[in-house]
Write a protein that holds these residues in place. Structure first.
Motif, PDB file in Angstrom:
ATOM      1  N   SER A 171       5.141  -1.858   3.883  1.00 32.20           N
ATOM      2  CA  SER A 171       3.819  -2.043   3.274  1.00 32.20           C
ATOM      3  C   SER A 171       2.987  -0.774   3.276  1.00 32.20           C
ATOM      4  O   SER A 171       2.185  -0.553   2.368  1.00 32.20           O
ATOM      5  N   PHE A 172       3.144   0.068   4.310  1.00 24.98           N
ATOM      6  CA  PHE A 172       2.331   1.278   4.416  1.00 24.98           C
ATOM      7  C   PHE A 172       3.192   2.540   4.353  1.00 24.98           C
ATOM      8  O   PHE A 172       2.795   3.601   4.822  1.00 24.98           O
ATOM      9  N   CYS A 221       1.950   6.476   3.487  1.00 20.49           N
ATOM     10  CA  CYS A 221       0.502   6.681   3.642  1.00 20.49           C
ATOM     11  C   CYS A 221       0.303   7.849   4.598  1.00 20.49           C
ATOM     12  O   CYS A 221       0.138   7.670   5.812  1.00 20.49           O
ATOM     13  N   PRO A 276       2.227   4.818  12.480  1.00 22.73           N
ATOM     14  CA  PRO A 276       1.467   5.470  11.412  1.00 22.73           C
ATOM     15  C   PRO A 276       1.995   6.863  11.078  1.00 22.73           C
ATOM     16  O   PRO A 276       2.229   7.683  11.972  1.00 22.73           O
ATOM     17  N   CYS A 306      -0.314   5.136  -0.587  1.00 22.81           N
ATOM     18  CA  CYS A 306      -1.756   5.185  -0.842  1.00 22.81           C
ATOM     19  C   CYS A 306      -2.347   6.414  -0.155  1.00 22.81           C
ATOM     20  O   CYS A 306      -1.969   6.757   0.963  1.00 22.81           O
ATOM     21  N   VAL A 361      -6.405   1.312   9.267  1.00 21.91           N
ATOM     22  CA  VAL A 361      -6.219  -0.004   8.647  1.00 21.91           C
ATOM     23  C   VAL A 361      -6.582  -1.069   9.659  1.00 21.91           C
ATOM     24  O   VAL A 361      -6.042  -1.092  10.773  1.00 21.91           O
ATOM     25  N   PHE A 383      -3.848   1.751  13.422  1.00 22.79           N
ATOM     26  CA  PHE A 383      -4.117   0.362  13.058  1.00 22.79           C
ATOM     27  C   PHE A 383      -5.103  -0.236  14.067  1.00 22.79           C
ATOM     28  O   PHE A 383      -5.081   0.120  15.254  1.00 22.79           O
ATOM     29  N   LEU A 424      -2.600   8.006   7.192  1.00 25.81           N
ATOM     30  CA  LEU A 424      -2.795   6.881   8.111  1.00 25.81           C
ATOM     31  C   LEU A 424      -2.530   7.282   9.553  1.00 25.81           C
ATOM     32  O   LEU A 424      -1.432   7.703   9.914  1.00 25.81           O
ATOM     33  N   PHE A 432       0.843  -1.211   0.000  1.00 27.78           N
ATOM     34  CA  PHE A 432       0.000   0.000   0.000  1.00 27.78           C
ATOM     35  C   PHE A 432       0.874   1.256   0.000  1.00 27.78           C
ATOM     36  O   PHE A 432       0.512   2.285   0.574  1.00 27.78           O
ATOM     37  N   TYR A 433       1.971   1.175  -0.677  1.00 26.34           N
ATOM     38  CA  TYR A 433       2.987   2.238  -0.767  1.00 26.34           C
ATOM     39  C   TYR A 433       2.369   3.541  -1.291  1.00 26.34           C
ATOM     40  O   TYR A 433       1.790   3.599  -2.360  1.00 26.34           O
TER      41      TYR A 433
END
Length: 468
Positions: free
Chosen positions: A233-234, A237, A271, A214, A220, A243, A240, A211-212
Motif C-alpha cells: 500500500s505504501f 513513498c 517506512p 505517493c 501516516v 506510522f 514516509l 498510496f503507491y
C-alpha cells in the motif's frame, strides 16, 4: 513521477508479487475477510438518441438522460437536476475525459451515477463538487487530474475505486467522509499529498498499492476502524518516515514509527524514509510480507531471530545500502525478487532449512561475488543467482560470480545450465575428473582385452593350420 531505470524491473516484480501470492492464512487476521471493489455497471443508453446544449452532450435512457461528452473548449460546468424537462441521471463513463480546459465542475444533488474515468485526464481541473446521491467514486474517475486541489465528497459515498485519484499532483491533504469504508487498488498512486496523511475514522480496508509512490507524505495516521492494509500500500513513498496508529485499534500497532499487526507477529511496513542504518527484527515477528522493506535507502544491516517463519516476495528488494542480513533458520524458501537490486549486499548465509530460491531472488546484487547454496535447496528459479540486468531489461551474467555447493545438488544443475562458475565443497569435488579418468582407463582396459582376444584367436587359427 519517474522511477530510475535500474529499479524498474524489481519494482514491477514486487508489484506482481501482490497478485501472484497472497499472505499465508496462518498469518492473516482471524476475522479478516477477502474483499473486492464492485463497480456499478454502466447504465444502458438509447442508441443514437442524443442532443446537445452546445456545451454538453446528453444521451436518453430509461428515466432520463446521461451526460456523455463535453465540448473541448469548456472551462466550467454547472450541472443541474434537469435539462429540457429530462432528469439528469448521471455522468457516463469517460464523459469529460481529456477535456483539458475544464477548470471546475459542480454537480447537483440527485445525480446518482458517476461513471468510470468520468474526468480522466482533465489536467486543468481544480475544483469539483460531487452530488449527494452517488455511492462511489469509481475507477479512474479523477486519474491524471494533475491540478485537482479541492473536491467536495458527500456522505453518500462509501467507496473509492481503483486508480480513482492516481497521478493527481496537487491533491495535498485528503478529506473524505467517515462513510467511505474502502479504498481500491492504486487509488492514490503516484499522487502528491500533504506531509501528514490522516486516514479517516470509518475506513476499514485499503487496497493493494493504494498510496503507491505517493510523494510528500512523511507521516501516516491509521484510524481505529482500519482492519486491513493491502499489499504494498505504501510502496515507494520515499518521504514516509513513520506510522501513527490509533490506541483503539484492534488490528495494527506502531512501534518506533514502524507498522506491525496488533499482536506484533507481522511486520507490515518499514517506512521507506526512516533513516536507520541498523535494524533488528523483534522476536515476536513471525512473518514479513511482500515489499515490507522495499526501496529503503538507509538500512545497512538487518538481523532476525529464528522466530521468523516466512518472508514475502521482494520484501528487501531495492535496499541499495544493505550490506549484510542474518536470516532465520526457519525459512523454507527465499522468495522471488527477495533481494533484487540489493547492490551493496556482499555476503549472505542461506539457512539449511531453505528448500527453494525464487526467480530473480538475487538479481542485480552486484557486490555478491560468491554464495554458498546448501544441499537442502532443491529448486532455483530463473536468473536467481549471478545475473544483472541493463536499462533495456536484458539479463547478463555477473562478472566474477561463483557458486559454492556440493556436487550432486540443484546448485550444480543451475550453474551448469547457466554456465556459471561453481566450486564443489564436498568429497565429490573431483568426481568429474575421477569419472573422466575411469572412463579413459575403462576404454584402455577394454582395448587391451579386445587386443588379447584377437591375438589369441589368431594364434588358435595358426595352430589349427599347422595341425592340418
Amino acid at each position: 513521477m519517474k522511477i530510475a531505470p535500474k529499479k524498474i524491473l524489481c519494482t514491477i516484480l514486487a508489484a506482481a508479487a501482490v497478485f501472484a501470492h497472497s499472505m499465508p492464512l496462518v498469518y492473516a487476521h482471524e476475522d479478516e475477510e477477502e474483499t473486492e471493489t464492485v463497480q456499478t455497471a454502466a447504465p444502458e443508453l438509447y442508441e443514437g438518441d442524443t442532443f446537445t446544449d452546445n456545451v454538453l452532450t446528453y444521451n436518453k435512457a430509461k428515466g432520463g438522460v446521461y451526460i456523455t461528452a463535453c465540448d473541448s473548449n469548456t472551462t466550467a460546468v454547472n450541472i443541474g437536476e434537469k435539462i429540457d424537462g429530462y432528469k439528469i441521471l448521471g455522468i457516463y463513463d469517460n464523459a469529460f475525459a481529456g477535456c483539458n480546459k475544464l477548470r471546475s465542475a459542480s454537480i447537483a444533488d440527485g445525480v446518482s451515477y458517476l461513471g468510470e474515468g468520468a474526468f480522466l485526464g482533465c489536467e486543468k481541473l481544480e475544483t469539483v463538487k460531487l452530488p449527494d446521491g452517488i455511492t462511489e467514486i469509481p475507477a479512474q474517475c479523477f486519474a491524471q487530474c494533475t491540478s485537482l486541489k479541492e473536491i467536495e465528497i458527500p456522505e453518500s459515498v462509501t467507496s473509492v475505486g481503483s486508480y480513482a485519484f492516481s497521478y493527481c499532483d496537487s491533491l495535498g491533504d485528503i478529506e473524505l467522509p467517515s462513510t467511505v469504508t474502502s479504498v481500491g487498488d492504486y487509488s492514490f498512486a503516484f499522487s502528491s499529498l500533504g506531509e501528514s496523511l490522516e486516514l479517516w475514522e470509518g475506513l476499514e480496508t485499503l487496497g493493494a498499492m493504494s498510496f503507491y509512490y505517493c510523494r510528500g507524505v512523511k507521516t501516516v495516521s491509521l484510524p481505529s476502524t482500519l482492519e486491513s492494509v493491502g499489499s504494498l500500500s505504501f510502496l515507494g513513498c520515499e518521504d514516509l518516515e513513520s506510522f501513527v496508529v490509533s490506541e483503539k485499534s484492534e488490528y495494527f500497532k506502531a512501534i518506533d514509527g514502524i507498522l506491525y499487526s496488533e499482536d506484533e507477529t507481522i511486520l507490515e511496513v518499514f517506512p521507506m524514509g526512516k533513516n536507520m542504518t541498523e535494524f533488528a527484527v523483534p522476536e515476536s515477528v513471525l512473518y514479513i510480507p511482500s515489499g515490507a522493506f522495499f526501496d529503503n535507502p538507509y538500512l545497512e544491516t538487518i538481523t532476525m531471530t529464528d522466530s521468523v517463519e516466512a518472508i514475502g516476495e521482494a520484501a528487501f528488494s531495492n535496499c541499495t545500502a544493505l550490506r549484510s542480513i542474518t536470516l532465520s533458520n526457519k525459512l523454507t524458501e527465499i522468495g522471488g525478487s527477495l533481494f533484487c537490486d540489493c547492490s551493496s549486499l556482499s555476503s549472505i548465509e542461506i539457512p539449511a532449512s531453505v528448500g527453494s530460491i525464487g526467480d530473480y531472488a538475487f538479481l542485480e546484487c552486484t557486490s555478491l561475488k560468491t554464495i554458498t547454496v546448501p544441499d537442502t535447496v532443491e529448486a532455483i528459479g530463473e536468473y536467481a543467482l549471478g545475473f544483472t540486468d541493463d536499462e533495456e531489461g536484458e539479463f547478463h551474467k555477473l562478472d566474477g560470480f561463483k557458486i559454492m555447493a556440493n556436487f550432486d545438488t540443484a546448485a550444480k544443475d543451475y550453474a551448469k545450465s547457466n554456465r556459471i562458475s561453481i566450486e564443489y565443497l564436498d568429497e565429490n569435488k573431483d568426481l568429474p575428473y575421477i569419472i573422466a579418468i575411469c572412463a579413459v582407463a575403462g576404454i584402455i582396459v577394454i582395448g587391451i582385452a579386445v587386443a588379447v582376444i584377437v591375438i589369441i584367436r589368431k594364434k588358435k587359427k595358426t595352430d589349427e593350420f599347422y595341425q592340418k
